[in-house]
Design a protein around this motif. Structure first.
Motif, PDB file in Angstrom:
ATOM      1  N   SER A  50       0.822  -1.212   0.000  1.00  9.27           N
ATOM      2  CA  SER A  50       0.000   0.000   0.000  1.00  9.27           C
ATOM      3  C   SER A  50       0.858   1.265   0.000  1.00  9.27           C
ATOM      4  N   THR A  51       1.992   1.211   0.741  1.00 12.20           N
ATOM      5  CA  THR A  51       2.888   2.375   0.791  1.00 12.20           C
ATOM      6  C   THR A  51       3.552   2.604  -0.571  1.00 12.20           C
ATOM      7  N   ALA A  52       3.894   1.543  -1.272  1.00 15.91           N
ATOM      8  CA  ALA A  52       4.486   1.658  -2.612  1.00 15.91           C
ATOM      9  C   ALA A  52       3.490   2.304  -3.579  1.00 15.91           C
ATOM     10  N   LYS A  53       2.234   1.921  -3.440  1.00 17.51           N
ATOM     11  CA  LYS A  53       1.202   2.524  -4.291  1.00 17.51           C
ATOM     12  C   LYS A  53       1.047   4.019  -3.982  1.00 17.51           C
ATOM     13  N   GLU A  54       1.113   4.349  -2.680  1.00 21.99           N
ATOM     14  CA  GLU A  54       1.020   5.759  -2.283  1.00 21.99           C
ATOM     15  C   GLU A  54       2.186   6.544  -2.871  1.00 21.99           C
ATOM     16  N   LEU A  55       3.383   5.969  -2.814  1.00 14.51           N
ATOM     17  CA  LEU A  55       4.565   6.607  -3.362  1.00 14.51           C
ATOM     18  C   LEU A  55       4.440   6.768  -4.880  1.00 14.51           C
ATOM     19  N   ASP A  56       3.908   5.745  -5.528  1.00 10.58           N
ATOM     20  CA  ASP A  56       3.708   5.811  -6.977  1.00 10.58           C
ATOM     21  C   ASP A  56       2.757   6.948  -7.341  1.00 10.58           C
ATOM     22  N   SER A  57       1.718   7.134  -6.535  1.00 12.88           N
ATOM     23  CA  SER A  57       0.752   8.216  -6.782  1.00 12.88           C
ATOM     24  C   SER A  57       1.417   9.585  -6.639  1.00 12.88           C
ATOM     25  N   VAL A  58       2.272   9.729  -5.626  1.00 12.20           N
ATOM     26  CA  VAL A  58       2.975  11.002  -5.419  1.00 12.20           C
ATOM     27  C   VAL A  58       3.901  11.284  -6.600  1.00 12.20           C
ATOM     28  N   ILE A  59       4.647  10.254  -7.033  1.00 12.68           N
ATOM     29  CA  ILE A  59       5.552  10.412  -8.179  1.00 12.68           C
ATOM     30  C   ILE A  59       4.767  10.794  -9.431  1.00 12.68           C
ATOM     31  N   HIS A  60       3.599  10.214  -9.617  1.00  8.78           N
ATOM     32  CA  HIS A  60       2.741  10.522 -10.765  1.00  8.78           C
ATOM     33  C   HIS A  60       2.315  12.001 -10.743  1.00  8.78           C
ATOM     34  N   THR A  61       1.992  12.494  -9.539  1.00  8.38           N
ATOM     35  CA  THR A  61       1.604  13.910  -9.393  1.00  8.38           C
ATOM     36  C   THR A  61       2.758  14.821  -9.782  1.00  8.38           C
ATOM     37  N   ILE A  62       3.965  14.476  -9.348  1.00  8.70           N
ATOM     38  CA  ILE A  62       5.150  15.285  -9.688  1.00  8.70           C
ATOM     39  C   ILE A  62       5.373  15.299 -11.193  1.00  8.70           C
TER      40      ILE A  62
END
Length: 477
Positions: free
Chosen positions: A454-466
């Protein structure tokens, strides 16, 4: 033309000329051609302006407009330049025949002497003075005008008989104020030459005056310097506006307002306005209009851009200048006539301000008048210059806004990088430390793996926003 009439005109000592409504010569008689030295083939088909004194050309344009309206004009004086450079002063009588759209002009040669009674000037000097672009006149000790050349007559707008022996102090068409009269009196009484310039409020023209006292008379040269003076005033205005724009003292609307106020001071009859286009290029919104009534500005604020939307909405729609000389009759104003009528505005010329890069309409620059009228060449030049500086100011403003927006987005990216990424990364590092490598299949390891997922998915979402924000910055939007 009737053959007998043609024969008689060719035998006449008077000048005779047939022109079209634009001043293109169709026919001349022998006296006309003999004086100016051109053959019939050389002069036919040429505009009368090519053989006119430069000081008379603007008057010719006004004369033709008057003639088309009144059909007849008499006692009109102008100068023709012969092929050898000699000028002939001619008094014309003109008739416009609307049935065949031709102008008939008959002229009497008045050349030989400078207007007036001064006998002290030689013929050669009189000819030189008569050919001057500058107005020239002589005043005696009693302030009577004793001699003058045609250029001075053109500046005053008076006929010969009106100028002869007139008292200079009664010459209202020169717009002489008490301050300017003092300049003349100081030169006269002190026997001192002087030069000065002033705005003739009677004709709204700038004049430069050189005064030369000689014995008991004063010789005066007057030049219309309106064009040069306006260029100087516009340059000074542009410099001031660019300085204001570079400072933080004025907001953008205030800077535009100061620009329009400056134009209205140079051209007092103009009432200026700038409407800014929205991003979709669908509507126009009030930006600046120092002298327009607030009620009118409010009424047209947010007006649609379209093919029949007054002067401004139409110019923005077609991306081209729209000249409406009479808002009461022009169909472009059908939907706005009731709005503008209470404010006494009769004419409106609008020019779109178009982006240099993407041909997008940024705004419209409008000039209103309280009389029905069309623009003169100097007014069109001013409008073009103002449109160019407005384009520079507006594109500069948009670039500044874009930089501010980019900086804001960069700050957002920095915030995300420092906070949003750090949190899931810290969580991942903590979970990795809790992982039991000795007992791979224990229940805690399974929970840790679930948290890691779940944390990896959260990180992926943040990277996508950037990535999205970076793409937006790179697009230059």
């Amino acid at each position: 033309m009737d053959a007998k009439l043609s024969f008689l005109l060719d035998k006449s000592n008077d000048f005779f000329c047939v022109m079209d409504r634009k001043g293109i010569i169709k026919r001349t008689n022998a006296s006309f051609r003999k004086a100016i030295g051109y053959s019939e083939a050389e002069i036919t088909g040429k505009p009368i302006s090519v053989i006119s004194h430069s000081a008379d050309i603007r008057r010719h344009d006004e004369l033709l407009k008057t003639l088309l309206h009144k059909k007849e004009v008499s006692d009109y004086e102008s100068r023709l330049k012969a092929i050898d450079g000699i000028y002939y002063n001619i008094k014309w009588s003109l008739v416009y025949d609307s049935n065949i759209d031709l102008v008939y002009a008959s002229g009497i040669n008045l050349t030989n002497k400078l207007n007036g009674t001064d006998k002290s000037l030689s013929d050669s000097i009189q000819h030189i003075i008569q050919s001057f672009n500058e107005g020239f006149f002589i005043i005696d000790a009693n302030w009577q005008i004793t001699a003058f050349n045609p250029a001075f007559q053109a500046i005053t707008g008076l006929k010969t008989k009106q100028l002869k022996k007139i008292n200079f102090k009664e010459l209202h068409s020169l717009g002489i104020t008490d301050k300017i009269m003092k300049e003349f009196e100081n030169a006269f009484n002190g026997n001192i030459s002087s030069q000065f310039q002033y705005l003739n409020n009677y004709t709204k023209r700038w004049l430069r005056v050189n005064v030369y006292p000689y014995k008991n008379e004063v010789m005066i040269f007057v030049r219309d310097i309106t064009s040069m003076k306006i260029q100087q005033l516009i340059l000074a205005l542009e410099k001031n506006i660019l300085e204001l724009n570079a400072s933080a003292l004025y907001s953008f609307p205030q800077t535009i307002n100061e620009l329009l106020k400056g134009i209205e001071e140079i051209y007092p009859e103009m009432i200026c306005s700038v409407l800014e286009a929205d991003d979709a290029n669908e509507r126009l919104y009030h930006l600046a209009a120092p002298r327009l009534h607030k009620e009118y500005c409010d009424a047209i604020n947010g007006t649609d851009i379209g093919p029949k939307a007054g002067s401004c909405g139409t110019s923005a729609y077609h991306r081209s200048q729209v000249i409406v000389s009479n808002v009461e009759t022009d169909p472009l104003w059908d939907d706005f006539r009731d709005i503008i009528r209470p404010f006494g505005l009769k004419a409106c010329w609008s020019t779109p301000i178009i982006s240099a890069n993407n041909y997008k309409v940024l705004a419209t620059f409008a000039v209103y008048y309280t009389t029905t009228r069309e623009p003169k060449p100097d007014e069109l030049q001013m409008i073009e210059r103002t449109s160019n500086i407005l384009r520079v100011l507006m594109e500069n403003k948009k670039n500044q806004d874009h930089i501010i927006d980019q900086n804001k987005r960069l700050q957002e990216i920095a915030t995300i990088s420092s906070h949003e990424i750090r949190r899931p990364v810290a969580t991942i590092l903590g979970l990795v430390n809790l992982f039991d490598h000795d007992y791979i299949n224990n229940s805690m390891n399974k929970e840790i793996l679930a948290h890691l997922d779940s944390t990896a998915k959260e990180l992926d979402s943040v990277i996508h926003t950037i990535v999205e924000k970076t793409i937006f910055l790179n697009s230059g939007s």
